[in-house]
Structure formats: C-alpha cells, structure tokens
Design an enzyme around this catalytic site. Structure first.
Site, PDB file in Angstrom:
ATOM      1  N   LYS A   1       0.831  -1.193   0.000  1.00 11.87           N
ATOM      2  CA  LYS A   1       0.000   0.000   0.000  1.00 11.87           C
ATOM      3  C   LYS A   1       0.872   1.251   0.000  1.00 11.87           C
ATOM      4  CE  LYS A   1      -3.984  -2.084   0.181  1.00 11.87           C
ATOM      5  NZ  LYS A   1      -4.961  -1.976  -0.946  1.00 11.87           N
TER       6      LYS A   1
ATOM      7  N   HIS B   1      12.864  -3.470  -2.877  1.00 10.41           N
ATOM      8  CA  HIS B   1      12.141  -3.685  -4.131  1.00 10.41           C
ATOM      9  C   HIS B   1      12.875  -4.747  -4.945  1.00 10.41           C
ATOM     10  CE1 HIS B   1       9.452  -2.640  -7.439  1.00 10.41           C
ATOM     11  NE2 HIS B   1      10.500  -2.757  -8.229  1.00 10.41           N
TER      12      HIS B   1
ATOM     13  N   GLU C   1      17.807 -10.181  -1.267  1.00  8.14           N
ATOM     14  CA  GLU C   1      17.020  -9.280  -0.420  1.00  8.14           C
ATOM     15  C   GLU C   1      17.231  -9.616   1.048  1.00  8.14           C
ATOM     16  OE1 GLU C   1      12.840  -8.757  -1.206  1.00  8.14           O
ATOM     17  OE2 GLU C   1      13.114  -9.209  -3.332  1.00  8.14           O
TER      18      GLU C   1
END
Length: 227
Positions: A86, A104, A174
């Site tokens: 969100k 990301h 990540e």
C-alpha cells in the site's frame, strides 16, 4: 547513539521480516518493536506474534494519522517496508524522511512504480529480455519506488528463468541486503543528508564483514552493490 525502535510494515508472508529478525539476533544493536499490516491474515503478523512482537492491523492504510499514532504508540524511530503493497500516506513519509526504507525486487529505477510488485516485476524483467536483475533498498518518499537508493545487489537472469525462479534468486539477496540497511539506519550509521545524499554507505560493508566474517563470503564485493 541509542538504536531506534523498528516498525515493519508487510502485506504478505514476511520472509524479509524473518531475515531481519534473524540478522538482529546475530548482530544486536536494534530491535523490532511492532509489525503492522493492511491484511489481518498476513503471515508476517503470525511471525511477529510467535516472537512476542506487538502487531497491528491497519483498518484504513490511507489514514496517515492512524498510522502515525500506531508508530508513536511504540516509540518507533525507523520504519521498514518489507513487501508492503500500500502507498504510505505523505504525512507519514514526511515525518519519517530518512528513517523509512523499502526493499524492491529489481534494480530501480527499472521495473518500479505503481503496480510493480512481486511476480509482476519478474515477469516484466523477463519480457524485456534483461540479462541482469536484482534487489534495491531505498529510502521512501511520497512516490512509489522513487526515494534515494541506499544499495543494490545485481543477480543474473538465466535464459530458462520463469518469474518464480527469478523471484527466488532475487529474494535470497534481499534477505541479506535489507537487514543490513535497516540495522544501519536504526543505529544511525546510515543517514539521508539534507541535500538528499545517502551518507554512511560504508556501514553496510562494515556490517557485512561483522555478520559474515568477511565480505569475500558474500557473492561479490558489497562495494560493487553500492551506488
């Protein structure tokens, strides 16, 4: 300086949250105070509850005042977005400028922006014929995936990759890069200057050497992943 308390926002299973918790268990110096999600069934909330970490479900993710109140209730100084899907309200990004990080699954600015998350990113990478992808950690501002880049870790794209196989390869890096960056911000070793420059990137190399024994233990010198 005293490490700030960390809040993690996540919409899914929370594998990056798990990696962060394991990293902090190893290096110390900071702690996750709370985990927030826009989904009551998010696996990240269950991970947090198993650790005795406070959790909050956001009734309205667009309500910046409510999010700020939830963060203030836990005296949060650093915010980590770990698969949070969100938009963060502008009043929250302003309050936590230089203290909010996102991870990301591409080498931004490529394959970023509104609607680019998860398998969509990896499918777009493959459709474009890219031979390299990777992970990016960046500071968060009011625009999706636009904030100053802290560090990137490239990975190869194999000729026979699918979105799932590429996602797995990117996720592995990540799980190293994101915890290093979050811990460095929470302990004040990595900051965002008034001019928008990222300061203290050497803290990531220092942290990797501490956590892994030597940067040679990592796939490539960490310096090559810093802008």
């Amino acid at each position: 300086m005293t490490a700030s308390r960390i809040a993690v926002l996540a919409s899914g299973g929370g594998s990056n949250l798990g990696a962060l918790l394991e990293h902090l268990d190893t290096v110390g110096g900071a702690a996750v105070a709370c985990v927030l999600s826009n989904r009551a069934d998010a696996g990240a909330l269950a991970r947090a509850q198993q650790r005795g970490i406070a959790t909050t479900v956001l009734d309205d993710p667009t309500d910046g005042a409510a999010l700020l109140a939830a963060l203030a209730a836990h005296d949060v100084g650093t915010v980590a977005l770990a698969g949070y899907l969100k938009m963060i309200p502008a009043e929250v990004t302003r309050r936590y400028a230089g203290r909010m990080l996102n991870v990301h699954p591409s080498l931004l600015p490529a394959f970023g922006g509104h609607g680019m998350y998860g398998a969509r990113v990896h499918a777009a990478v493959l459709a474009a014929g890219a031979t390299v992808s990777g992970a990016t950690v960046h500071f968060v501002d009011e625009v999706y995936d636009r904030g100053p880049i802290v560090a990137q870790w490239p990975v190869p794209v194999a000729p026979d990759d699918t979105p799932a196989t590429l996602a797995a390869r990117v996720l592995r890096v990540e799980h190293v890069l994101f915890p290093l960056a979050v811990a460095a911000v929470a302990t004040g070793r990595l900051t965002l200057g008034a001019d928008g420059r990222v300061l203290g990137r050497s803290a990531l190399a220092d942290a990797s050497a501490f956590a892994f024994g030597t940067t040679a233990d990592l796939p490539g010198a960490i310096g090559a992943r810093l802008p």
